[in-house]
Write a protein that holds these residues in place. Structure first.
Motif, PDB file in Angstrom:
ATOM      1  N   PRO A 112      48.984  50.751  52.024  1.00 14.51           N
ATOM      2  CA  PRO A 112      48.166  51.354  52.963  1.00 14.51           C
ATOM      3  C   PRO A 112      46.694  51.486  52.599  1.00 14.51           C
ATOM      4  CG  PRO A 112      49.558  52.962  51.418  1.00 14.51           C
ATOM      5  CD  PRO A 112      49.984  51.668  51.340  1.00 14.51           C
ATOM      6  N   ALA A 113      45.837  51.600  53.686  1.00 10.78           N
ATOM      7  CA  ALA A 113      44.508  51.440  53.646  1.00 10.78           C
ATOM      8  C   ALA A 113      43.852  52.219  52.317  1.00 10.78           C
ATOM      9  CB  ALA A 113      43.867  52.071  54.940  1.00 10.78           C
ATOM     10  N   GLU A 114      44.301  53.347  52.079  1.00 10.97           N
ATOM     11  CA  GLU A 114      43.528  53.800  50.839  1.00 10.97           C
ATOM     12  C   GLU A 114      43.826  53.110  49.443  1.00 10.97           C
ATOM     13  OE1 GLU A 114      47.407  56.583  51.367  1.00 10.97           O
ATOM     14  OE2 GLU A 114      46.065  55.301  52.589  1.00 10.97           O
ATOM     15  N   HIS A 115      44.527  52.150  49.313  1.00 11.00           N
ATOM     16  CA  HIS A 115      44.722  51.357  48.100  1.00 11.00           C
ATOM     17  C   HIS A 115      44.497  49.918  48.446  1.00 11.00           C
ATOM     18  CE1 HIS A 115      46.403  54.815  46.404  1.00 11.00           C
ATOM     19  NE2 HIS A 115      47.477  54.716  47.259  1.00 11.00           N
ATOM     20  N   ALA A 116      44.372  49.596  49.671  1.00 13.54           N
ATOM     21  CA  ALA A 116      44.353  47.982  50.122  1.00 13.54           C
ATOM     22  C   ALA A 116      43.186  47.322  49.363  1.00 13.54           C
ATOM     23  CB  ALA A 116      44.510  47.974  51.504  1.00 13.54           C
ATOM     24  N   VAL A 117      43.476  46.125  49.328  1.00 11.83           N
ATOM     25  CA  VAL A 117      42.458  44.889  49.029  1.00 11.83           C
ATOM     26  C   VAL A 117      41.239  44.981  49.983  1.00 11.83           C
ATOM     27  CG1 VAL A 117      41.899  42.597  48.980  1.00 11.83           C
ATOM     28  CG2 VAL A 117      44.044  43.402  47.507  1.00 11.83           C
ATOM     29  N   ARG A 118      40.146  44.925  49.544  1.00 13.71           N
ATOM     30  CA  ARG A 118      38.882  44.994  50.061  1.00 13.71           C
ATOM     31  C   ARG A 118      38.548  43.691  50.571  1.00 13.71           C
ATOM     32  NH1 ARG A 118      41.232  49.912  50.633  1.00 13.71           N
ATOM     33  NH2 ARG A 118      39.691  51.478  51.205  1.00 13.71           N
ATOM     34  N   GLY A 119      38.741  42.714  49.794  1.00 16.79           N
ATOM     35  CA  GLY A 119      38.314  41.279  49.753  1.00 16.79           C
ATOM     36  C   GLY A 119      38.213  40.725  48.479  1.00 16.79           C
ATOM     37  N   LEU A 120      37.563  39.397  48.460  1.00 20.74           N
ATOM     38  CA  LEU A 120      37.465  38.999  47.107  1.00 20.74           C
ATOM     39  C   LEU A 120      36.486  39.687  46.223  1.00 20.74           C
ATOM     40  CD1 LEU A 120      37.028  35.251  48.187  1.00 20.74           C
ATOM     41  CD2 LEU A 120      38.958  35.914  46.911  1.00 20.74           C
ATOM     42  N   HIS A 121      36.723  39.837  44.940  1.00 24.55           N
ATOM     43  CA  HIS A 121      35.784  40.317  44.100  1.00 24.55           C
ATOM     44  C   HIS A 121      34.926  39.309  43.497  1.00 24.55           C
ATOM     45  CE1 HIS A 121      34.537  41.760  39.881  1.00 24.55           C
ATOM     46  NE2 HIS A 121      34.406  43.070  40.686  1.00 24.55           N
ATOM     47  N   SER A 122      35.696  38.201  42.744  1.00 27.44           N
ATOM     48  CA  SER A 122      34.918  37.282  41.914  1.00 27.44           C
ATOM     49  C   SER A 122      35.989  36.136  41.853  1.00 27.44           C
ATOM     50  CB  SER A 122      34.443  37.871  40.582  1.00 27.44           C
ATOM     51  OG  SER A 122      35.403  38.434  39.845  1.00 27.44           O
ATOM     52  N   VAL A 123      35.059  35.192  41.048  1.00 26.26           N
ATOM     53  CA  VAL A 123      36.024  33.976  40.501  1.00 26.26           C
ATOM     54  C   VAL A 123      35.600  33.866  39.116  1.00 26.26           C
ATOM     55  CG1 VAL A 123      36.629  32.849  42.821  1.00 26.26           C
ATOM     56  CG2 VAL A 123      34.340  32.547  41.594  1.00 26.26           C
ATOM     57  N   THR A 124      36.477  33.138  38.379  1.00 27.61           N
ATOM     58  CA  THR A 124      36.162  32.790  36.832  1.00 27.61           C
ATOM     59  C   THR A 124      36.341  31.312  36.811  1.00 27.61           C
ATOM     60  OG1 THR A 124      37.112  35.157  35.993  1.00 27.61           O
ATOM     61  CG2 THR A 124      36.752  33.064  34.246  1.00 27.61           C
ATOM     62  N   LEU A 125      35.101  30.759  36.633  1.00 26.86           N
ATOM     63  CA  LEU A 125      35.144  29.404  36.218  1.00 26.86           C
ATOM     64  C   LEU A 125      35.252  29.097  34.706  1.00 26.86           C
ATOM     65  CD1 LEU A 125      32.043  28.183  38.553  1.00 26.86           C
ATOM     66  CD2 LEU A 125      34.368  28.660  38.908  1.00 26.86           C
ATOM     67  N   SER A 126      36.195  28.249  34.093  1.00 27.25           N
ATOM     68  CA  SER A 126      36.369  27.917  32.956  1.00 27.25           C
ATOM     69  C   SER A 126      35.460  26.382  32.536  1.00 27.25           C
ATOM     70  CB  SER A 126      38.061  27.951  32.440  1.00 27.25           C
ATOM     71  OG  SER A 126      38.328  29.176  32.403  1.00 27.25           O
ATOM     72  N   VAL A 127      34.724  26.538  31.583  1.00 17.87           N
ATOM     73  CA  VAL A 127      33.910  25.450  31.381  1.00 17.87           C
ATOM     74  C   VAL A 127      33.987  25.156  29.789  1.00 17.87           C
ATOM     75  CG1 VAL A 127      32.538  25.679  33.230  1.00 17.87           C
ATOM     76  CG2 VAL A 127      31.832  26.694  31.071  1.00 17.87           C
ATOM     77  N   SER A 128      33.785  23.879  29.482  1.00  7.66           N
ATOM     78  CA  SER A 128      33.558  24.021  27.886  1.00  7.66           C
ATOM     79  C   SER A 128      32.278  24.009  27.328  1.00  7.66           C
ATOM     80  CB  SER A 128      33.652  22.330  27.636  1.00  7.66           C
ATOM     81  OG  SER A 128      33.035  21.608  28.277  1.00  7.66           O
ATOM     82  N   ARG A 129      31.183  24.113  28.081  1.00  9.42           N
ATOM     83  CA  ARG A 129      29.836  24.734  27.867  1.00  9.42           C
ATOM     84  C   ARG A 129      29.036  25.121  29.014  1.00  9.42           C
ATOM     85  NH1 ARG A 129      26.066  19.998  25.646  1.00  9.42           N
ATOM     86  NH2 ARG A 129      24.561  21.295  26.391  1.00  9.42           N
ATOM     87  N   GLU A 130      28.419  26.064  28.835  1.00 10.72           N
ATOM     88  CA  GLU A 130      27.867  26.793  30.080  1.00 10.72           C
ATOM     89  C   GLU A 130      26.419  26.532  30.609  1.00 10.72           C
ATOM     90  OE1 GLU A 130      25.824  28.934  26.810  1.00 10.72           O
ATOM     91  OE2 GLU A 130      27.510  28.061  27.172  1.00 10.72           O
ATOM     92  N   ASP A 131      25.614  25.755  29.890  1.00  8.35           N
ATOM     93  CA  ASP A 131      24.235  25.228  30.552  1.00  8.35           C
ATOM     94  C   ASP A 131      24.221  24.627  31.640  1.00  8.35           C
ATOM     95  OD1 ASP A 131      25.235  23.282  29.038  1.00  8.35           O
ATOM     96  OD2 ASP A 131      23.694  22.771  27.990  1.00  8.35           O
ATOM     97  N   ALA A 132      24.980  23.749  31.995  1.00  9.01           N
ATOM     98  CA  ALA A 132      24.954  22.887  33.325  1.00  9.01           C
ATOM     99  C   ALA A 132      25.280  23.457  34.324  1.00  9.01           C
ATOM    100  CB  ALA A 132      25.384  21.567  33.043  1.00  9.01           C
TER     101      ALA A 132
END
Length: 323
Positions: free
Chosen positions: A147-167
């Protein structure tokens, strides 16, 4: 810098059996199938789009479901978690609902003042439900099971997994995202005004294996562009910076360009226009197989290859009437 995406457009993953995929995302997660079409580059398989009532950008999770696809492997160079936004008071309801559906979920944790519940879909795709303390004003799809009171509103986020973050951080900056916070080896970036649907976490795991994109993994992550002229301008800017970008591709319901961020994840910039109601009415979204004009002459052969797909009543707007 002129590129300034407002947030996520969609996330596309590789699934297995299409019927099992539809049953899970329609009945267990309570999304709507807003388009039943095919992979334009491989029309022997479906492309299924799930979202809110009209499939607005930022609510969309899509799948290429190959019944016999081999399993993928989570690791660096890919999006490893797709998170959906739910109301702050609903995490407990979802924990119970998933359990009743036979889905094993984690204990509720709190990260960045957000309650998080993680689990996997039937093909092993890693998902999360996240309750943002400031809420999410987007209207949900309403069904008897969710039901609407609990339902998904849309995407929240994604997680990108990387070996290093700078680039990778540099590329996100090139797309107009801003660094927001760091929690250990997790770096959060925000697009537009921030909040659900405009977030990406970069998880640095240098000792993790290289990911393998196949069944149960994300194929690509798409970011929003408002229209075609803006997308063309952004593409030219990326090319000038030395990014290897595809030509603009017609995906019927939006236009797309693709490129890889330095950590390895395939990214897309997709236009908000024209949307999913250009070839069928809002009331009937997802019911029939829709093909682009250039594949329509091959409809008979395509339909002969695709497996049967039966949609539960939760995808029918009339079926959501619980009065």
């Amino acid at each position: 810098m002129s590129i300034k995406t407002s947030g996520l457009h969609h996330v596309t993953a590789i699934g297995g059996d299409p019927q099992r995929n539809a049953d899970f995302y329609l009945r267990t997660l309570g999304l709507r199938l807003v388009k039943t079409t095919v992979n334009f580059d491989d029309p022997g398989t479906y492309h299924l789009y799930y979202g809110d009532q009209s499939g607005r950008p930022g609510t969309l999770m899509t799948f290429f479901p190959w019944k016999d696809a081999p399993s993928g492997r989570l690791g660096t160079g890919q999006a490893t978690t797709t998170s959906f936004s739910v109301p702050e008071s609903s995490i407990g309801w979802w924990k119970q609902h998933l359990g009743q559906a036979g889905v094993e979920a984690s204990q509720v944790t709190n990260r960045d003042d957000e309650d998080v519940l993680t689990f996997r879909d039937p093909d092993g795709l890693q998902l999360a439900l996240v309750a943002h303390p400031q809420g999410d004003p987007r209207d949900p799809w309403d069904t008897a099971l969710v039901p609407a009171e609990h339902a998904v509103r849309g995407l929240h986020s994604v997680t990108l997994s990387v070996s290093r973050e700078d680039a990778t951080a540099g590329m996100l900056g090139d797309l107009g995202l801003d660094f927001a916070a760091q929690d250990g080896n997790r770096f959060r970036f925000t697009a537009g005004d921030g909040g659900p649907g405009a977030l990406v976490d970069v998880l640095v795991t240098p000792d993790a294996p290289q990911g393998l994109v196949a069944r149960g993994t994300v194929h690509h992550v798409a970011w929003r562009a408002p229209d075609e002229p803006t997308q063309a301008s952004w593409r030219a800017e990326l090319v000038d910076r030395g990014v290897n970008v595809t030509s603009i591709l017609d995906r019927q319901y939006f236009r797309s360009i693709y490129f890889r961020e330095p950590g390895g994840t395939l990214l897309e910039v997709a236009t908000d226009e024209p949307g999913f109601a250009i070839d069928e009415p809002l009331l009937e979204l997802g019911r029939a197989l829709k093909l682009p004009p250039w594949l329509e002459p091959d409809r008979e052969q395509i339909q002969a290859v695709l497996p049967r797909l039966d949609l539960p009543s939760e995808n029918d707007m009339a079926g959501t009437d619980r009065a």
